[in-house]
Motif scaffolding. Structure first.
Motif, PDB file in Angstrom:
ATOM      1  N   SER A 174       0.823  -1.204   0.000  1.00 34.62           N
ATOM      2  CA  SER A 174       0.000   0.000   0.000  1.00 34.62           C
ATOM      3  C   SER A 174       0.857   1.253   0.000  1.00 34.62           C
ATOM      4  O   SER A 174       0.415   2.319  -0.408  1.00 34.62           O
ATOM      5  CB  SER A 174      -0.908   0.047   1.234  1.00 34.62           C
ATOM      6  N   SER A 233      -4.018  -1.081  -3.166  1.00 32.70           N
ATOM      7  CA  SER A 233      -4.896  -1.350  -2.029  1.00 32.70           C
ATOM      8  C   SER A 233      -5.757  -2.586  -2.277  1.00 32.70           C
ATOM      9  O   SER A 233      -6.033  -3.367  -1.375  1.00 32.70           O
ATOM     10  CB  SER A 233      -5.806  -0.151  -1.761  1.00 32.70           C
ATOM     11  N   ARG A 259      -3.525  -5.476  -1.704  1.00 32.29           N
ATOM     12  CA  ARG A 259      -3.300  -5.672  -0.280  1.00 32.29           C
ATOM     13  C   ARG A 259      -4.476  -6.406   0.360  1.00 32.29           C
ATOM     14  O   ARG A 259      -4.310  -7.324   1.151  1.00 32.29           O
ATOM     15  CB  ARG A 259      -3.091  -4.300   0.373  1.00 32.29           C
ATOM     16  N   ARG A 303      -9.978  -1.183  -0.757  1.00 30.52           N
ATOM     17  CA  ARG A 303      -9.846  -2.348   0.123  1.00 30.52           C
ATOM     18  C   ARG A 303     -11.140  -3.151   0.128  1.00 30.52           C
ATOM     19  O   ARG A 303     -11.126  -4.374   0.117  1.00 30.52           O
ATOM     20  CB  ARG A 303      -9.489  -1.921   1.546  1.00 30.52           C
TER      21      ARG A 303
END
Lengths: 359, 359
Positions: free
Chosen positions: A69, B75, B78, B290
DNA sequence: ATGAAAGCGCTAACAG
DNA sequence: CTGTTAGCGCTTTCAT
């Protein structure tokens, strides 16, 4: 594969050869096999391939970084992936979050997957456990932080020099009280950046004042808090050197909250998107994350290719980028928290300053 | 493994059982095997394992995204990695750079590696080639952009609604000439964001003016150029809606160069680090990368787990974040490029405004 | 509770 | 140039 061989009317060995681009197969058979494979939607099983193959052609490498990130690590990832991808190699990447246990676990997992090499930004402080695999032919390259208790290649930024330049730059603008905001980890870059700071302070004939040195600013929030505390002392620093991008972000937050971004000088280690667009622009010692990743990948592939020259540490240069925040001169009056932005900045809310590179 | 079995004085079957946590092995033998494995630095070969195993426990998934260097995709990566990692699954990630050929190539590669599932942000416009693998039991989930010519799960942002809200917000501040800066791709999000814009313009009873709509602002640079062009027309827009983060960055550059950031309103689709710290703060319709990644991973793992409910499209909500740039009211005078920043902004170079969330 | 044997899909050695 | 044979290291029957 059996069915493909049957459909093409050849043996499986021939199919294998076709998919390995063996030049000794007649063109006519190649096209027949390819057609059959397409018809049956056949994709050679890489696992079986890896199992049998003795030749050293790599197929996968592992990559362990703290956190994608953060654009710094993401850029390293990107560079490694580009390099590997161009050579037909896939990369298995994972985030470590600076957790040493996770490092051990994931390294074990990558060993189980028989990756042909490993690039890592280590979390832990003892990498001797890798010695065995290294000896068994799995090269390991450390990026950003050198290995501990293990001889292995590494690629790092010139941290001490970068920090030294930054602080010298601030001193050249008349600052005699330059604060340090860095992280507490024992991984090499942190102490080195501190050393660069100390060296510059000493060479400038300034007094090392522990009260303006904070080496536990690990997160943006703690950095912001420390920064505010320093600025509200009786004899506040007139400039800051922040040793990593989270600390820089924290300082920016503190400056903004205190309204002193035009009075207190700042140079951060490591660049960040939009630093050039803030007012004042944020001067930094820019690292070259793509460079770190690319050199790391290059070294790894050389090792995979059989290079057995002595282990080396590769240093990637940093460069000072002046954007304004690092060129704010020291104020005559030592203290005073009353906001008094320089007139020029107010009347022209759009300094057309483009990134000016120094050094 | 042979050597481990020998050292522990058991058969290889038992060693296998120990490493698969088979509860039927006597504790005493378990510890003997573990000790032997440690002594020999044994790591079970995952490739061999994958080759033989018939049970459906996943070991690896593939992830294809445009570019990790952009924090939005990073993101998503992740989130997917976190989700997979928590379940002992590794992820093979690659950057596509919106290259359809690369997509095909890498998907083939992932199929060869027998990944247990695939999450992708597609580059191409025909995903029917995945049908076969899908039928063969490899689930595929599309993120950010839905599949084309293929029935598959997808997870997307509510683009039309987000864009609609943004433009309505601008209109509520009196703007009657709101420019649109978006990208040219045919992938769903782009046209949907445009549709949201059109809908808001119509509902406000405004005239659709094609001369302030630019749908070919694909990069930061082209967006900046288009933006400057629009601002120097005879009847320039008083507000901008930028449909992706590169366009927003481009507009910011143009505004900064023209010195009009305090006069022309701006709302961007997709947030970006430091947007809250610029002056004025950049108002955005924030996506939840996310969330996109996490839902994508969750859906994929459900499919891997055997879920055969009908294919669905999952929508992740966006939210409007007001930071200043989107709350600049329309100026009375329609034209005029003479810089005349609002007094308040000048006298207080540090608006203490914190992110204010609306909607 | 443990072991022996079979074979996953492929490539490497040899033949032809 | 092509096919046959023998494993790679593991998990899975099927015995015991």
């Amino acid at each position: 594969m059996r069915s493909v061989a049957a459909l093409a009317g050849v043996g499986k060995t021939t199919v294998s050869r076709v998919f390995n681009l063996d030049p000794t197969v007649s063109p006519e058979i190649v096209s027949r096999v390819r057609k059959a494979a397409l018809a049956l939607n056949y994709h050679p099983n890489q696992a079986a391939r890896d199992l049998r193959r003795r030749d050293g052609r790599p197929s996968t490498i592992g990559l362990l970084i703290p956190d994608v990130s953060n654009v710094f690590w993401a850029s390293i990832f990107r560079a490694v992936e580009d390099f590997a991808s161009a050579r037909g190699v896939r990369v298995l990447a994972s985030n470590l979050d600076d957790d040493a246990d996770r490092e051990r676990e994931l390294v074990g997992n990558l060993i189980s997957r028989r990756v042909d090499g490993l690039i890592m930004v280590p979390a832990g402080f003892d990498h001797s456990y890798l010695h065995f695999q290294q000896r068994l032919g799995m090269p390991v390259v450390f990026v950003d932080r050198p290995p501990l208790l293990l001889a292995a290649d590494s690629v790092v930024s010139d941290c001490r020099e970068g920090a030294y330049e930054a602080v010298r730059h601030l001193v050249s603008y008349g600052h005699r009280r330059v604060a340090f905001l860095g992280e507490s980890t024992a991984h090499a870059p942190a102490p080195l950046r501190y050393e660069g700071y100390v060296q510059a302070v000493h060479e400038a004939g300034l007094r090392m004042d522990p009260s303006i040195v904070k080496r536990d600013a690990d997160t943006e929030d703690t950095a912001a808090a420390e920064c505010k505390k320093l600025l509200s002392q009786r004899n506040p620093p007139t400039a800051f050197f922040t040793a990593h991008n989270r600390a820089t972000l924290g300082a920016l937050e503190a400056f903004s909250d205190l309204g002193c971004e035009h009075r207190v000088a700042l140079i951060g280690f490591d660049d960040f998107p939009l630093f050039d667009r803030l007012r004042p622009g944020v001067s930094v010692v820019a690292q070259d994350p793509r460079g770190l990743g690319e050199v790391g990948a290059r070294v790894l592939f050389q090792r995979i290719g059989g290079d057995s020259s002595p282990v080396a540490q590769h240093v990637v240069k940093t460069r000072l980028i002046a954007r304004g925040s690092g060129e704010i001169p020291a104020q005559r009056s030592s203290a005073g928290t009353k906001p008094r932005p320089p007139a020029a900045q107010v009347r022209t809310p759009r300094p057309r300053l483009r990134d000016a590179e120094l050094g």
